[in-house]
Design an enzyme around this catalytic site. Structure first.
Site, PDB file in Angstrom:
ATOM      1  N   LYS A 279       0.843  -1.205   0.000  1.00  0.00           N
ATOM      2  CA  LYS A 279       0.000   0.000   0.000  1.00  0.00           C
ATOM      3  C   LYS A 279       0.871   1.245   0.000  1.00  0.00           C
ATOM      4  O   LYS A 279       1.920   1.268   0.655  1.00  0.00           O
ATOM      5  CB  LYS A 279      -0.907  -0.034   1.242  1.00  0.00           C
ATOM      6  CG  LYS A 279      -1.960   1.070   1.310  1.00  0.00           C
ATOM      7  CD  LYS A 279      -2.852   0.872   2.528  1.00  0.00           C
ATOM      8  CE  LYS A 279      -3.936   1.932   2.634  1.00  0.00           C
ATOM      9  NZ  LYS A 279      -4.836   1.710   3.793  1.00  0.00           N
TER      10      LYS A 279
ATOM     11  N   SER B 156      -9.734   1.636   2.821  1.00  0.00           N
ATOM     12  CA  SER B 156      -8.870   2.426   1.972  1.00  0.00           C
ATOM     13  C   SER B 156      -7.819   1.605   1.229  1.00  0.00           C
ATOM     14  O   SER B 156      -7.253   2.107   0.257  1.00  0.00           O
ATOM     15  CB  SER B 156      -8.176   3.503   2.812  1.00  0.00           C
ATOM     16  OG  SER B 156      -7.345   2.904   3.796  1.00  0.00           O
TER      17      SER B 156
ATOM     18  N   SER C 223      -9.752  -0.858   7.083  1.00  0.00           N
ATOM     19  CA  SER C 223      -9.251  -0.665   5.718  1.00  0.00           C
ATOM     20  C   SER C 223      -8.520  -1.839   5.092  1.00  0.00           C
ATOM     21  O   SER C 223      -8.207  -1.781   3.907  1.00  0.00           O
ATOM     22  CB  SER C 223      -8.348   0.561   5.653  1.00  0.00           C
ATOM     23  OG  SER C 223      -9.144   1.697   5.514  1.00  0.00           O
TER      24      SER C 223
END
Ligand code: GLN
Length: 485
Positions: free
Chosen positions: A75, A150, A174
């Site tokens: 990420k 997210s 997330s």
């Protein structure tokens, strides 16, 4: 689509090399990612260099970690030295990190090969990747639907079969929520298990890095790599980490599970309740029992989170000021002008909303009424969990109240989007491990998942339950058709 464990066997048998695996990974990404949009940055050159190193070690017959040579997506809020870390924000468009995060370093040391930085909601604030300042990632099961957020890029790339492993970060859900939307496994370890050093901070008391994979077995292997003490993170736990793969195959006979009524009520859509009940029956057939229980404090979790997380975010994001890290606005006449223009241009609407909210609840006069009260509510949530764990081994529930939604469906109404995390936030509040496991599909073909939450530091039980479930079901073996490619 092969799992990391399958690929590892092929690497060890020298049926494939790390170099050929990384080359085919990029071929696959190049042919599919114009549709999926999972990546902010690809790291092809360094990935191939690392693959060559891993191959050399294999050739020498060196003892390597089980995941050596396996590609991973990271990420874009997890730093790798000398590469771009944008947090999908304009604020960090050209930011090159001078450090490697604790979690990414452990992956590199194990020979796991980061192939790219995954798209996300800006600074990890959101539930659909629609808050990325660059582009939205798509759900591989249907491109009209969001992959969740997210860590939407991390979940989408694993679901699309581009890579078997990804790292995301989970502050209120997330990792687990996008995993549920994309039909993959996503786990948040206990707070303190994985170093936060080099993870760009959103809400420091809640943030944890966690794996996204297709099987629970792969998650256990990746947790073995990333968990462990790091003295550069003051909240990192200095405790021995068990081998999470060692207990995976133990049965679950005699385990007792609690199902909170609050997470099986009418806030959860019927198709999800139905598939979660089916999953509970499967688990029961493995010799476990379950009871419905009440956890009243869960009702307060969203409200509590949207005071505490913005409060911490407002402090953490104050470092992006045009002096350090960031792009500085042009055309500035004085110091104040520099701050306001840089932050005004650099942050998107949701990030600004959180900073304003956080600053408000921390300001004198409101601190006691909001921030302090939310801290007390957090304690009540923790106490509720402790009471349950006196009697039960794990808490099972849906991971999300609905399946994935279409782009544009919720982005005008922040509160609707905030509700996505009602089942995931409580584990962050109490610092507990939680994991999404795929358990079916809705009528429109979108994935459904259930969540397993266990006591702090008891990832082993969480993984064992999830693994047993995957041994007797095949939802994790289903792949999106991707006939749009
Ligand atoms: N969706 C939640 C939020 O917007 C959770 C985000 C996260 O876990 N990083 O804050």
């Amino acid at each position: 689509m092969k799992t990391a464990v399958q690929l590892s066997k092929e690497l060890r048998a020298r049926e494939i090399t790390a170099t050929s695996l990384i080359e085919s990974t990029y071929k696959n990404i190049e042919s599919t990612d114009d549709k999926i949009n999972a990546y902010m940055t690809l790291l092809k050159e360094r990935a191939l260099e690392q693959a060559a190193q891993v191959d050399k070690q294999f050739d020498k017959g060196n003892e390597l970690s089980p995941l050596a040579g396996i590609p991973i997506a990271i990420k874009d809020n997890i730093c790798i030295k000398d590469t771009r870390t944008t947090c999908s924000s304009k604020m960090l468009e050209n930011y090159i990190s001078p450090i490697t995060s604790g979690a990414a370093q452990r992956c590199l040391d194990a020979g796991i090969i980061p192939v790219g930085k995954a798209n996300m909601d800006e600074f990890a604030m959101g539930s659909s990747t629609e808050n990325s300042a660059y582009f939205t990632s798509k759900n591989p099961w249907d491109l009209d639907y969001t992959p969740g957020g997210s860590s939407g890029g991390s979940a989408a790339t694993v679901a699309a079969g581009q890579v078997p492993l990804a790292l995301g970060s989970d502050t209120g859900g997330s990792v687990r929520q996008p995993a549920s939307f994309c039909g993959v496994v996503g786990a948040k370890p206990s707070y303190g298990r994985v170093s936060r050093y080099g993870l760009v901070a959103f809400a420091s008391s809640l943030d944890q890095i966690g794996p996204v994979t297709r099987t629970v077995e792969d998650t256990a292997h990746l947790l073995n790599v990333i968990c462990g003490h790091d003295k550069r993170d003051a909240t990192s736990l200095d405790l021995e980490v068990p081998d999470f793969t060692a207990t995976l195959n133990q049965d679950i006979k005699g385990l007792k599970f609690a199902i909170p009524n609050e997470l099986m009520s009418d806030i959860i859509s019927d198709d999800i309740k139905e598939k979660v009940m089916d999953a509970l029956e499967v688990i029961k057939a493995q010799g476990a029992t379950f009871d419905f229980v009440s956890m009243d404090s869960l009702k307060a979790s969203i409200a509590t989170y949207y005071i505490l997380a913005p409060a911490e975010a407002s402090a953490n994001l104050s470092r992006f000021d045009g002096v350090r890290y960031t792009n500085r606005a042009d055309d500035i006449s004085n110091l104040k002008d520099m701050y306001t223009k840089t932050r005004g241009e650099g942050f998107g609407a949701e990030v600004k909303r959180r900073i304003i909210l956080g600053t408000y609840v921390l300001s004198s006069g409101y601190y006691d009424a909001f921030y302090l009260k939310a801290q007390k509510a957090r304690t009540l949530i923790k106490n509720d969990f402790n009471k349950i764990f006196d009697k039960y081994d794990a808490i099972l529930s849906p991971t999300t109240p609905t399946t994935s939604f279409k782009f544009g469906e919720k982005d005008k109404d922040p509160i609707k989007l905030y509700m996505c995390d009602i089942a995931t936030i409580p584990a962050n509040m109490a610092g507990l491990p939680g994991m999404n496991v795929p358990c079916g599909f809705s009528n429109n073909g979108m994935p459904i998942g259930f969540q397993i939450v266990t006591k702090a530091l008891d990832e082993a039980t969480m993984l064992r339950i999830g693994h047993r479930y995957q041994q007797v079901t095949d939802f994790h073996l289903k792949n999106p058709e991707m006939n749009y490619v």
